[in-house]
Motif scaffolding. Structure first.
Motif, short mmCIF file in Angstrom:
data_model
loop_
_atom_site.label_atom_id
_atom_site.label_comp_id
_atom_site.label_asym_id
_atom_site.label_seq_id
_atom_site.Cartn_x
_atom_site.Cartn_y
_atom_site.Cartn_z
N LYS A 136 0.80 -1.22 0.00
CA LYS A 136 0.00 0.00 0.00
C LYS A 136 0.84 1.28 0.00
CE LYS A 136 -3.38 -0.10 2.99
NZ LYS A 136 -4.15 -0.31 4.24
N LYS A 137 2.16 1.11 0.16
CA LYS A 137 3.10 2.24 0.23
C LYS A 137 2.87 3.12 1.45
CE LYS A 137 4.87 0.84 -3.57
NZ LYS A 137 6.11 0.03 -3.50
N THR A 138 2.01 2.68 2.33
CA THR A 138 1.80 3.40 3.59
C THR A 138 1.05 2.48 4.53
OG1 THR A 138 0.95 5.44 4.57
CG2 THR A 138 -0.43 4.37 2.93
N LEU A 139 0.95 2.89 5.77
CA LEU A 139 0.18 2.15 6.78
C LEU A 139 -0.83 3.09 7.41
CD1 LEU A 139 2.75 -0.06 8.77
CD2 LEU A 139 0.87 -0.87 7.36
N LEU A 140 -2.08 2.69 7.37
CA LEU A 140 -3.08 3.41 8.13
C LEU A 140 -2.95 3.03 9.60
CD1 LEU A 140 -6.17 2.92 5.77
CD2 LEU A 140 -4.57 4.84 5.84
N TYR A 141 -3.51 3.86 10.46
CA TYR A 141 -3.42 3.53 11.88
C TYR A 141 -4.14 2.21 12.16
CZ TYR A 141 -3.33 4.09 16.91
OH TYR A 141 -3.09 3.90 18.24
N SER A 142 -5.21 1.95 11.44
CA SER A 142 -5.96 0.70 11.65
C SER A 142 -5.16 -0.52 11.22
CB SER A 142 -7.28 0.75 10.90
OG SER A 142 -7.06 0.97 9.51
N ASP A 143 -4.11 -0.32 10.43
CA ASP A 143 -3.28 -1.44 9.99
C ASP A 143 -2.28 -1.87 11.06
OD1 ASP A 143 -4.47 -1.55 7.47
OD2 ASP A 143 -3.14 0.00 6.68
N LEU A 144 -2.08 -1.05 12.07
CA LEU A 144 -1.11 -1.38 13.11
C LEU A 144 -1.63 -2.52 13.97
CD1 LEU A 144 -0.01 2.17 14.32
CD2 LEU A 144 0.92 0.79 12.46
N PRO A 145 -0.74 -3.44 14.40
CA PRO A 145 -1.17 -4.52 15.28
C PRO A 145 -1.77 -3.98 16.57
CG PRO A 145 1.03 -4.94 14.42
CD PRO A 145 0.68 -3.53 14.04
N HIS A 146 -2.75 -4.70 17.09
CA HIS A 146 -3.39 -4.27 18.33
C HIS A 146 -2.44 -4.48 19.51
CE1 HIS A 146 -7.38 -3.52 16.67
NE2 HIS A 146 -7.23 -4.61 15.94
N LEU A 147 -2.71 -3.73 20.54
CA LEU A 147 -1.89 -3.85 21.75
C LEU A 147 -2.19 -5.16 22.48
CD1 LEU A 147 -1.93 -0.35 23.52
CD2 LEU A 147 0.04 -1.53 22.56
N ARG A 148 -1.14 -5.73 23.03
CA ARG A 148 -1.35 -6.85 23.94
C ARG A 148 -1.98 -6.32 25.22
NH1 ARG A 148 3.86 -10.21 25.04
NH2 ARG A 148 2.28 -11.49 26.08
N ASN A 149 -2.68 -7.19 25.89
CA ASN A 149 -3.39 -6.79 27.11
C ASN A 149 -2.43 -6.21 28.14
OD1 ASN A 149 -5.87 -6.55 28.41
ND2 ASN A 149 -5.48 -8.35 29.65
N VAL A 150 -1.21 -6.77 28.20
CA VAL A 150 -0.25 -6.34 29.22
C VAL A 150 0.25 -4.93 28.95
CG1 VAL A 150 1.78 -7.22 28.00
CG2 VAL A 150 1.79 -7.11 30.50
N ASN A 151 0.11 -4.44 27.70
CA ASN A 151 0.61 -3.11 27.36
C ASN A 151 -0.46 -2.03 27.44
OD1 ASN A 151 3.26 -3.95 26.78
ND2 ASN A 151 2.66 -4.61 24.74
#
Length: 1455
Positions: free
Chosen positions: A211-226
């Motif tokens: 996609k030549k970029t990453l949307l914020y929604s493309d970022l992996p979700h946080l683990r519960n511990v973080n």
């Protein structure tokens, strides 16, 4: 029958571990069963053990089962062949492992699955380890053979099966979910190999590549511990000094170590491993060269073993190093979130008191404290997180030095101790450099703080700066501070250069002393194996010492910041949660209990400062506030607002005797309407509801009662309209009514209202009084209403007067009587449209956002951003780059030549006797080469960094000029936090990290060229693999950068809302505490922190991803070259050339990693450059057309002529002024009135060209669009609705640029009525040296308005515009001010926007605006004769009707 042999060997370890494993699982099962039986929760006692279909297991799990069966079969076959009991035990152990794996596959219990899975993996790895020691390790030697070789093919089958089952499958099989209730997260389910190599990020990186970029929604979700909520829950009991109601004595540093104790233990272990693995490379080079020197004679290990270590050693070290960094960076992210929330939480409970001045008047001072808190969550927090783990590097330095010395002693004998002595002798000087650097850093930080404070203050009052035309002068002030900061940075860079050169010399001097002692005193021969392996150790030692010495200032700086934060937690004064202060005597205690549901005081004194001359509010006797309206009146600066703040607990108090007390019951809620309205940057509806449950009927009633219906009609999106930062899109009256509506909508039983009617016109005030204050929603409430309007006594049950010296009590309270009008006149309900409330409009498919989302660029950094930086490094950029590149290339060549020269020196011992080798010649030559290298390095360093400081200074100036001269509308749509972020953290990166990254990139690019060329000279055929590895590194770097740039941008953008939320909360801290909504704001902070943390986690993990792959590429290249030199070119190559090639290869390998990292760091740092560039290209208020210079005497008069003037806030919004035309003569005083939102303030902004306009405006016969905006505004003075003051003395506020004498300043203060406040002020004196806090918060709003008026009078303009300039001043003081203005400004054209008709009724003319048009414009007496006129309607509604007619020279008509 063949007897069983009870022989024991290494394999006996596995059965023992199996027995311990079984016992451990049995104990755990018994304990769990006992807990279940003793639990009273029936859900716990339910049997949850279930079986599942084995086919549900993964193919890898089934394959592992097959492998275990094969291994068990091999041991069983061997047992029946030789009857050795150890094979029987191994067979039983394998059967036990098989049972564990079956339990793992068949059991649905997550806890059981995890336990047996861990035991099975450990046992399988133990089996593999034992077999590897017995049968694989002997293959690497010349002297040993596998112990189980008699087994034949069965051995290799077993080895293959155990390798697959015990190593490969455990590495690649996915882990089970850590929680059955959570969605799958790639990191949680990733295999061990994927975690070690960060392969779980591959999907994210490929998405970015496609996609030549990453949307914020493309970022992996946080683990519960973080998640911030979980971090707060686990850490606050330790870190929060008030979590248990007691002031803990432990330091913040100790508490942090306690919270992250296990992480730091792991980091310490990994740091020790890193240091040990760092010696694998030198050891490998030594063994390979020794092998070549002796042609393999007397070698114990196979050559291929050492060649493989050229790859495995760095690779394993990279895995350990990156796991260390992974833990460290996770600590950084978590610690940043924890401390941010901790500081925010603590800020919501501290007393907002600023120790800047002891001349505290009425009102809380928050200036320096707010600035200090902002520094804590930005600069100090960054300093603390930056030393999260580097103290471990310092702690392990003795270990590093000891291992280095031991390694050199093994190679070079006792000469190593002579080198160690030189190193120890050099250390005191490094301490001196460290102290000097620390002092420079402290001085630089002070200058930086001064600049940032000035920038922040300028942004806080930027609208006032633009209205006064101060942009050039403010720019000059900020530039001067910046120049002082850069001057100190230059000195710091010079000292850093000296320190770096000295630190660079230490290992070289150590090496020279060691080699000199070894050859001259010990009379030993240098060999290639000794030279190049020792060079590698010296290089490691040099890099380590440079790292340690470079981070010591950071450690010191971090410790200072830790102490500052700790001091903030420990020593700041907090507001306790108690609702009341109770008396000590029994009788008064009983009295207080009798009034426990009442609001009141008994003999209490309140103050902001303990200074004897400071303001004090004294309540004498028992003062109770019963349900109903209590009107609080008094002169300006008497303490009317303070009595509300005293009840809220914001002021310090002193009990006059042991029976004293005060009480504000909060059980049924408290609502507070501050004098300066606090508006959230959200919609109108959200500001009113304020997080409460939405009740449509109550909401609609509140909107009507607070006279907001007509205003919402004018908003395109109704109550879904965004009001902007600090409610910038609203007029003063609209903000006040929304603030009032918030209090009325709440169900609080106690309502504190601070002069809300001062900002609204008479008609709106009447509506609020009749519909709101006397409405059904106020029944049963205790209302304390501060106001200057005595007519409100008609609706009040009680009136409390406060004297000018701050005294009040029951003797100062009177009950309303019949002689006072019971109610002001109100508008006829039939004439208003208040029943038609325009809520969010159903016809609109979307709501327009005022505050636009911050732009996130896509792809690589724009060339224009780099060009902005690179072209400003010098006035002569071409010559600059020729000199820089030449110096860097020469330095890199000399460094490579030094290594070759050492090899050449050692080769002389191969062809000549030791006595024939001139030690002095070779040492002298080597010393000369080092001196030349240092000179070249110093020249390139000095030239580049001085150029970088020049570039950052130019960029900073362009940024400040652009922001200060931007369009007015841009300020409405851009939160200040975004500008502050660029002025602070982004400029800090441009000053330091960006310059470091660009310089490092230049060094590395030329260094790689030199090393590839050096390798090519010795082994020409290996140039192609070198180029291939470099291209592969570039490809990996491109994959990484495509993702990382987007993540970095999201990370930068996610930081601003955190700071913005912090700033909003600090601005409205009193309101937040009054409403008791601290928990909601803390919860919103946690949500914003999660958004930032989500980007920060992936940002750091992507760094690990690219580092691992770079290390693999470098290791493959080095190992391949080593194999080639040993097996293919060994005949034609000497040991010295081989050692030189390997040294260059190792350097090249490490350079690939560093090159990729620095290239990425440069582009990531340039993200800050790109962000600043965005704000250097803002549209200026000037239209770019040529402007004329007005005559020197202009303006000679204040004549004003307006022709068909129309205005709007932006091009896409409707007009707010429509075809207005009028003419005002010089010296004429004109009043401007109209309903709230009629366009009064907009007219003032239009005359100042603050908003887009059409039509012509002539000021003293000069068309205002024909001259520059700065010239226009410099000759017009205006006082906006909200007065802005500067931090500093009263003199600096009146005359910021020191252009007037003190006598002129005192005259202006006198004309503005300032000294009218001094009479009867209980000895409190204000002088020109009186210090004001940020925004003038240590003055009342009325005092601030008077100071702002005096500042305007100092300018001496011919045209003066007052926009509600005296709305917060009592009538008596206002009367004095107006009289002074009429007499002293008789030659000045005065335009006064006023809701107080008394202010303007004796003016020459009055202009009446409605809906952006002039409805009436004539003399007051003429307008009052118009029976249907709007001005007459406003006058007739006023309780001061008779006096208003009299001021206009007319007799009041009889109704």
């Amino acid at each position: 029958m063949t007897p069983i042999h009870a022989s024991w060997d290494e394999r006996s370890v596995v059965p023992c571990i199996s027995i311990l494993s079984g016992l451990s699982l049995l104990v755990q099962w018994l304990l769990q069963t006992r807990r279940n039986q003793s639990s009273e929760d029936p859900a716990v006692n339910v049997k949850t053990f279930k079986l599942r279909d084995i086919s549900s297991g993964s193919p890898l799990a089934l394959m592992r089962l097959v492998g275990v069966i094969v291994v068990a079969s091999c041991f069983a076959v061997r047992f029946f062949d030789c009857h050795a009991v150890v094979n029987l035990y191994m067979t039983c152990s394998m059967v036990y492992i098989l049972c564990l794996l079956l339990a793992h596959l068949l059991t649905t219990s997550l806890r059981t699955t995890r336990q047996v899975y861990i035991h099975a993996r450990l046992l399988l790895f133990a089996v593999f380890t034992v077999d590897a020691i017995r049968n694989v390790w002997p293959l690497t030697t010349y002297t040993q053979s596998p112990k189980d070789l008699p087994e034949g093919q069965l051995l290799w089958v077993r080895l293959g099966a155990v390798t697959i089952s015990g190593v490969i499958i455990p590495l690649v099989i996915r882990s089970p979910l850590s929680s059955a209730t959570r969605d799958e997260i790639a990191e949680e389910t990733a295999s061990l190999w994927s975690r070690l190599t960060y392969g779980y990020l591959n999907a994210t990186i490929l998405t970015a590549f496609r996609k030549k970029t990453l949307l914020y929604s493309d970022l992996p979700h946080l683990r519960n511990v973080n998640h911030a909520r979980n971090l707060v829950r686990t850490s606050f009991p330790t870190l929060d000094v008030y979590s248990d109601g007691k002031n803990k004595s432990k330091s913040l540093l100790w508490n942090i170590l306690t919270v992250f104790r296990w992480e730091y233990v792991a980091l310490a272990v990994l740091q020790a491993f890193q240091i040990c693995l760092g010696f694998v490379g030198p050891l490998t080079v030594n063994r390979i060269l020794t092998f070549m020197e002796g042609d393999g004679r007397n070698s114990i290990m196979q050559a291929w073993f050492w060649v493989s270590l050229l790859f495995l050693g760095p690779f394993i070290r990279a895995l350990v190093s990156q796991w260390y960094t992974f833990i460290s960076t996770r600590n950084v992210v978590r610690l940043e979130a924890i401390l941010t929330q901790l500081i925010f939480s603590h800020s919501l409970r501290i007393r907002m008191n600023d120790p800047i001045s002891q001349d505290l008047q009425e009102g809380p001072k928050t200036g320096h404290l707010v600035g200090r808190i902002n520094n804590l969550v930005t600069s100090d927090l960054s300093n603390i997180t930056s030393i999260n783990d580097i103290w471990l590097v310092v702690l392990f330095s003795p270990f590093q030095i000891a291992l280095s010395t031991w390694f050199l002693y093994v190679i070079l004998g006792w000469s190593a101790f002579s080198g160690l002595a030189v190193m120890l002798a050099c250390f005191p000087m490094t301490g001196y450099f460290t102290r000097m650097l620390r002092n420079f850093q402290i001085s630089t930080m002070k200058k930086s703080d001064a600049r940032v404070q000035k920038v922040a203050e300028a942004l806080a009052i930027i609208r006032m700066i633009k209205l006064f035309g101060w942009e050039p002068k403010i720019t000059k002030q900020i530039t001067t501070l910046r120049d002082e900061e850069v001057a100190l940075l230059k000195k710091s860079k010079k000292l850093e250069l000296a320190s770096n050169n000295y630190n660079y010399l230490i290992p070289l001097l150590t090496m020279m002393m060691t080699f000199g002692t070894y050859t001259a005193l010990m009379h030993r021969e240098l060999t290639s194996s000794r030279v190049f392996s020792s060079i590698a150790v010296f290089e490691n030692l040099r890099l380590h010492l440079r790292q340690v010495l470079s981070i010591i200032p950071n450690v010191v700086q971090g410790k200072v910041s830790l102490d500052r934060v700790n001091d903030f937690f420990i020593h700041s004064e907090i507001l306790r949660d108690s609702e009341r202060v109770t008396p000590q005597s029994q009788d008064s205690l009983l009295c207080a209990i009798d009034h426990q549901d009442k609001v009141g005081f008994l003999d209490t004194e309140f103050f902001w400062s303990s200074d004897d001359t400071a303001f004090k509010l004294r309540i004498h006797g028992l003062l109770l506030f019963e349900p109903g309206i209590t009107l609080i009146v008094g002169p300006t600066s008497s303490g009317k607002s303070s009595i509300l703040l005293a009840l809220l607990g914001e002021m310090r108090h002193r009990l006059l005797h042991e029976d004293s007390w005060f009480h504000l019951p909060r059980g049924d809620g408290v609502a507070y309407v501050p004098q300066k309205s606090w508006i959230l940057s959200s919609t109108v509806k959200e500001n009113i509801v304020f997080g409460s449950n939405f009740d449509k009927e109550r909401y609609e009633k509140v909107v009507r009662q607070c006279a907001l219906s007509e205003d919402l009609t004018r908003f395109e999106d109704g109550d879904a309209t965004e009001v902007g930062e600090r409610g910038i899109m609203l007029s003063g009256g609209q903000k006040a009514r929304i603030s009032l509506a918030r209090a009325i909508y709440s169900t609080a039983r106690v309502v504190l209202i601070d002069d809300v009617l001062a900002s609204v016109d008479a008609r709106t005030a009447n509506l609020i009084v009749s519909k709101c204050l006397l409405g059904d929603l106020m029944i049963g409430r205790t209302v304390l209403l501060v106001s200057h309007n005595l007519a409100l006594s008609g609706i009040s049950q009680r009136i409390l007067h406060i004297s000018l010296d701050g005294h009040t009590g029951p003797d100062y309270m009177v009950s309303a009587n019949s002689s006072i009008p019971k109610q002001p006149r109100v508008f006829d309900e039939s004439t208003s449209s208040e029943n038609d409330i325009p809520l969010q409009r159903p016809m609109t498919s979307f709501t327009r956002r005022l505050i636009v989302s911050e732009a996130v660029d896509e792809g690589h950094i724009q060339w224009t951003a780099f060009k902005l930086y690179l072209t400003n490094l010098s006035r002569r950029p071409t010559l600059f780059w020729i000199v820089i590149l030449g110096a860097i290339f020469s330095n890199e060549f000399m460094l490579a030549f030094q290594s070759w020269f050492l090899g050449y020196w050692s080769a002389q011992y191969e062809t000549n006797k030791a006595s024939e080798v001139s030690i002095s010649y070779y040492l002298g030559m080597y010393t000369s080469l080092m001196a030349i290298s240092i000179a070249l390095y110093s020249a390139s360093y000095t030239l580049f960094y001085f150029g970088s400081l020049r570039a950052s200074r130019v960029i900073h100036r362009q940024f400040i000029v652009s922001v200060l001269n931007c369009m007015w509308r841009w300020l409405d749509t851009t939160p200040t936090s975004r500008i502050i972020a660029r002025a602070t953290q982004d400029m800090r990166i441009i000053d330091g990290p960006l310059a470091l990254s660009v310089k490092s990139m230049l060094d590395l690019n030329l260094g790689i060229i030199v090393r590839i060329g050096s390798i090519g000279i010795i082994s020409p055929i290996y140039i192609l693999p070198g180029v291939f590895v470099a291209c592969a590194g570039i490809f990996v770097g491109q994959l990484y950068m495509t993702a990382q740039l987007s993540v970095k941008r999201h990370m930068s953008n996610a930081k601003s809302p955190v700071l913005g939320h912090f700033a909003v909360a600090m601005e409205g801290i009193v309101s937040i505490r009054a409403y008791g909504v601290q928990a909601r704001f803390l919860d919103e902070s946690l949500t914003l922190l999660d958004l930032y943390t989500r980007a920060a986690v992936i940002y750091w993990d992507l760094n690990r991803w690219v580092t691992i792959r770079s290390e693999v590429l470098g290791g493959i290249f080095t190992a391949g070259l080593g194999a080639y030199l040993v097996y293919w070119q060994a005949i034609d190559s000497s040991a010295s050339n081989t050692g030189f090639s390997l040294t260059m290869a190792v350097g090249f390998s490490s350079m690939i990693l560093t090159w990729i990292r620095m290239l990425n760091n440069a582009e990531l740092s340039a993200n800050s450059l790109e962000r600043v560039l965005q704000y250097t290209e803002l549209q200026s208020e000037e239209d770019g057309k040529a402007k004329i210079m007005p005559p020197a005497h202009w303006p000679a008069s204040g004549a004003l002529r307006v022709e068909k003037l129309s205005a709007r806030y932006s091009e896409d919004e409707p007009e707010i002024l429509r075809d207005i035309s009028f003419e005002i003569k010089s010296g004429e005083h004109v009043g401007i009135v109209g309903r709230t939102g009629a366009g009064k303030s907009s007219l003032a902004l239009s005359l100042m060209r603050c908003i887009p306009t059409k039509g012509d405006v002539y000021y003293d016969e000069v068309l205002t669009t024909s001259i520059s905006i700065s010239t226009l505004r410099a000759n017009i003075s205006i006082i906006p609705q909200d007065p802005d003051l500067l931090t500093g003395s009263l003199r600096e506020n009146l005359d910021p640029f020191s252009e007037h004498d003190d006598s002129d300043l005192y005259d202006a203060l006198r004309s503005a009525g300032f000294f009218n406040l001094e009479s009867g002020s209980d000895g409190r004196q204000l002088s020109l040296d009186t210090q004001l806090s940020s925004g003038g918060n240590n003055l009342s709003v009325g005092q601030r308005q008077i100071v702002a008026l005096a500042r305007t009078l100092v300018r001496g303009s011919k045209l003066l515009i007052l926009d509600e300039a005296t709305s917060a001043i009592d009538y008596k003081t206002d009367s004095v001010i107006q009289t002074a203005l009429r007499h002293e400004l008789d030659s000045v054209t005065l335009l006064t926007v006023a809701h107080r008709l008394q202010t303007i009724m004796d003016f020459d003319r009055i202009m009446v605006l409605d809906a952006g048009r002039i409805i009436e414009f004539d003399k007051p007496s003429t307008l009052l004769q118009m029976k249907q006129g709007l001005l007459r309607a406003l006058v007739d509604e006023s309780p001061d009707r008779e006096s208003l007619y009299a001021m206009a020279g007319m007799q009041c008509p009889v109704d």
